[in-house]
Design a protein around this motif. Sequence first.
Motif, PDB file in Angstrom:
ATOM      1  N   GLY A 132       4.650  -5.355   3.683  1.00 49.76           N
ATOM      2  CA  GLY A 132       3.200  -5.484   3.676  1.00 49.76           C
ATOM      3  C   GLY A 132       2.486  -4.370   4.423  1.00 49.76           C
ATOM      4  O   GLY A 132       1.506  -3.807   3.930  1.00 49.76           O
ATOM      5  N   PRO A 133       2.950  -4.003   5.649  1.00 48.49           N
ATOM      6  CA  PRO A 133       2.291  -2.916   6.381  1.00 48.49           C
ATOM      7  C   PRO A 133       2.305  -1.575   5.637  1.00 48.49           C
ATOM      8  O   PRO A 133       1.359  -0.799   5.739  1.00 48.49           O
ATOM      9  CB  PRO A 133       3.098  -2.837   7.679  1.00 48.49           C
ATOM     10  N   LEU A 134       3.396  -1.304   4.881  1.00 48.97           N
ATOM     11  CA  LEU A 134       3.425  -0.059   4.108  1.00 48.97           C
ATOM     12  C   LEU A 134       2.463  -0.160   2.927  1.00 48.97           C
ATOM     13  O   LEU A 134       1.705   0.780   2.648  1.00 48.97           O
ATOM     14  CB  LEU A 134       4.840   0.236   3.623  1.00 48.97           C
ATOM     15  N   LEU A 135       2.464  -1.293   2.231  1.00 48.52           N
ATOM     16  CA  LEU A 135       1.538  -1.480   1.122  1.00 48.52           C
ATOM     17  C   LEU A 135       0.094  -1.362   1.585  1.00 48.52           C
ATOM     18  O   LEU A 135      -0.767  -0.879   0.854  1.00 48.52           O
ATOM     19  CB  LEU A 135       1.759  -2.856   0.486  1.00 48.52           C
ATOM     20  N   ASP A 136      -0.163  -1.824   2.796  1.00 53.81           N
ATOM     21  CA  ASP A 136      -1.514  -1.774   3.350  1.00 53.81           C
ATOM     22  C   ASP A 136      -2.028  -0.345   3.445  1.00 53.81           C
ATOM     23  O   ASP A 136      -3.242  -0.117   3.485  1.00 53.81           O
ATOM     24  CB  ASP A 136      -1.509  -2.431   4.732  1.00 53.81           C
ATOM     25  N   ARG A 137      -1.130   0.613   3.501  1.00 52.47           N
ATOM     26  CA  ARG A 137      -1.500   2.022   3.638  1.00 52.47           C
ATOM     27  C   ARG A 137      -1.569   2.746   2.304  1.00 52.47           C
ATOM     28  O   ARG A 137      -1.819   3.950   2.271  1.00 52.47           O
ATOM     29  CB  ARG A 137      -0.490   2.722   4.564  1.00 52.47           C
TER      30      ARG A 137
END
Length: 226
Positions: free
Chosen positions: A101-106
């Motif tokens: 999720g944190p990577l997708l958020d970027r």
Amino acid sequence: FIYRNYSGSEPRPGEISLAHHGVLFLDELPEFDRKVLEVLREPLESGVIHISRAARQASFPARFQLVAAMNPCPCGYHGHPAGRCQCSPEQVAKYRGRISGPLLDRIDLQVEVPALTAAELQHSRPGEGSEPVRRRVFEARERQLARQGGLNAALQGEALETHCRGDEHALAVLAKALQQLGLSARAYHRILRVSRTIADLQGVETISRNHVLQAIQLRRVMQGGA
């Protein structure tokens, strides 16, 4: 990928630094080691990669545009009109969950490209030519440079609020999306930047409701990542 070590413990620039001021394209994104993908989070925010080893620390520039591609499921046929996919919902979720999720958020834009039917392939209409697209992008960049002295992607803090503030309808949509979609502050700011860019591409100075809705839609494909 992150750095290269040709001899001893001396780190040297890897692929993400070699892509500085360029494009880093990762095909079959879920097939990369998850630990490697997580390292991308820092340079995607700061434009710098820091390497720490026992005998040496080094920092390399890494301000690149990340472009990635992946299949919708392990077999690649999820959602195909012919119904060829045999993957279970659990397999699909596990496959997509390899991207955190944190990577997708970027990742600002997450676009699904569905398979085309035979009729669509045989009767497709010519798309827009490269020259008008190039001209529109060039004009949008010039508009950004004239307005704020830099590109929308670099806007932070007060400059972001000043140049990416929409009208009352746009702000209402953003507030609703923040609550209903559970957007992070990072996602909120990235939607503002994308909305500003969509408006610039259309030659419009004020961000409207439609610009915000389009920006939100462009990042919702993979929001279920774990």
